[in-house]
Design a protein around this motif. Sequence first.
Motif, PDB file in Angstrom:
ATOM      1  N   ASP A  68       6.907  13.517   6.791  1.00  0.00           N
ATOM      2  CA  ASP A  68       5.783  14.333   6.334  1.00  0.00           C
ATOM      3  C   ASP A  68       6.017  14.891   4.939  1.00  0.00           C
ATOM      4  O   ASP A  68       5.103  14.938   4.123  1.00  0.00           O
ATOM      5  N   ASP A  69       7.240  15.342   4.645  1.00  0.00           N
ATOM      6  CA  ASP A  69       7.504  15.980   3.355  1.00  0.00           C
ATOM      7  C   ASP A  69       7.948  15.016   2.267  1.00  0.00           C
ATOM      8  O   ASP A  69       7.722  15.254   1.091  1.00  0.00           O
ATOM      9  N   THR A  70       8.613  13.936   2.625  1.00  0.00           N
ATOM     10  CA  THR A  70       9.224  13.065   1.627  1.00  0.00           C
ATOM     11  C   THR A  70       8.477  11.755   1.451  1.00  0.00           C
ATOM     12  O   THR A  70       8.138  11.361   0.336  1.00  0.00           O
ATOM     13  N   VAL A  71       8.235  11.075   2.524  1.00  0.00           N
ATOM     14  CA  VAL A  71       7.708   9.716   2.448  1.00  0.00           C
ATOM     15  C   VAL A  71       6.210   9.694   2.172  1.00  0.00           C
ATOM     16  O   VAL A  71       5.745   8.962   1.295  1.00  0.00           O
ATOM     17  N   LEU A  72       5.441  10.482   2.909  1.00  0.00           N
ATOM     18  CA  LEU A  72       3.987  10.432   2.774  1.00  0.00           C
ATOM     19  C   LEU A  72       3.482  10.817   1.382  1.00  0.00           C
ATOM     20  O   LEU A  72       2.607  10.144   0.836  1.00  0.00           O
ATOM     21  N   PRO A  73       3.995  11.897   0.764  1.00  0.00           N
ATOM     22  CA  PRO A  73       3.506  12.194  -0.601  1.00  0.00           C
ATOM     23  C   PRO A  73       3.838  11.086  -1.589  1.00  0.00           C
ATOM     24  O   PRO A  73       3.033  10.781  -2.476  1.00  0.00           O
ATOM     25  N   THR A  74       5.001  10.485  -1.450  1.00  0.00           N
ATOM     26  CA  THR A  74       5.386   9.396  -2.347  1.00  0.00           C
ATOM     27  C   THR A  74       4.457   8.208  -2.181  1.00  0.00           C
ATOM     28  O   THR A  74       3.983   7.615  -3.157  1.00  0.00           O
ATOM     29  N   ILE A  75       4.173   7.850  -0.948  1.00  0.00           N
ATOM     30  CA  ILE A  75       3.288   6.717  -0.681  1.00  0.00           C
ATOM     31  C   ILE A  75       1.877   7.017  -1.179  1.00  0.00           C
ATOM     32  O   ILE A  75       1.223   6.166  -1.791  1.00  0.00           O
ATOM     33  N   THR A  76       1.424   8.228  -0.939  1.00  0.00           N
ATOM     34  CA  THR A  76       0.085   8.615  -1.385  1.00  0.00           C
ATOM     35  C   THR A  76      -0.022   8.527  -2.906  1.00  0.00           C
ATOM     36  O   THR A  76      -1.010   8.005  -3.448  1.00  0.00           O
ATOM     37  N   GLN A  77       0.987   9.007  -3.618  1.00  0.00           N
ATOM     38  CA  GLN A  77       0.969   8.947  -5.080  1.00  0.00           C
ATOM     39  C   GLN A  77       1.004   7.505  -5.580  1.00  0.00           C
ATOM     40  O   GLN A  77       0.286   7.147  -6.510  1.00  0.00           O
ATOM     41  N   ARG A  78       1.785   6.669  -4.947  1.00  0.00           N
ATOM     42  CA  ARG A  78       1.855   5.266  -5.366  1.00  0.00           C
ATOM     43  C   ARG A  78       0.524   4.552  -5.141  1.00  0.00           C
ATOM     44  O   ARG A  78       0.100   3.728  -5.950  1.00  0.00           O
ATOM     45  N   PHE A  83      -4.525   2.258  -7.616  1.00  0.00           N
ATOM     46  CA  PHE A  83      -5.965   2.117  -7.766  1.00  0.00           C
ATOM     47  C   PHE A  83      -6.486   2.695  -9.085  1.00  0.00           C
ATOM     48  O   PHE A  83      -7.593   2.410  -9.493  1.00  0.00           O
ATOM     49  N   ASN A  84      -5.699   3.519  -9.750  1.00  0.00           N
ATOM     50  CA  ASN A  84      -6.092   4.085 -11.042  1.00  0.00           C
ATOM     51  C   ASN A  84      -5.540   3.259 -12.195  1.00  0.00           C
ATOM     52  O   ASN A  84      -5.359   3.774 -13.296  1.00  0.00           O
ATOM     53  N   TYR A  85      -5.303   2.029 -11.960  1.00  0.00           N
ATOM     54  CA  TYR A  85      -4.730   1.153 -12.987  1.00  0.00           C
ATOM     55  C   TYR A  85      -5.762   0.953 -14.094  1.00  0.00           C
ATOM     56  O   TYR A  85      -6.885   0.533 -13.851  1.00  0.00           O
TER      57      TYR A  85
END
Length: 87
Positions: A68-78, A83-85
């Motif tokens: 919840d704290d480490t993996v999900l924010p990283t994946i969400t940002q990636r 998509f903002n390429y």
Amino acid sequence: MANFIRNTQVKAMTSIWTAKQKARELADRTAAALTDRTGQGTLDVAITVLISIVLGALILAGLYLIVDDTVLPTITQRIKDMFNYGG
């Protein structure tokens, strides 16, 4: 014909005797199991199960916090970056 009848009777008697023997063995094992008062470590098994449940819950909670704290924010940002390429 007499031989056939005799053989059939012998086979029937053998089958009956085998069934009775198996029933006696089953009754003996059942009686032995019901009269056995050793408990076979029932309390030990119960404590082991409780400890494993508590440890499993702690491990699951730890994994949930890590994801919840480490993996999900990283994946969400990636995903957002992908998509903002502006390319």
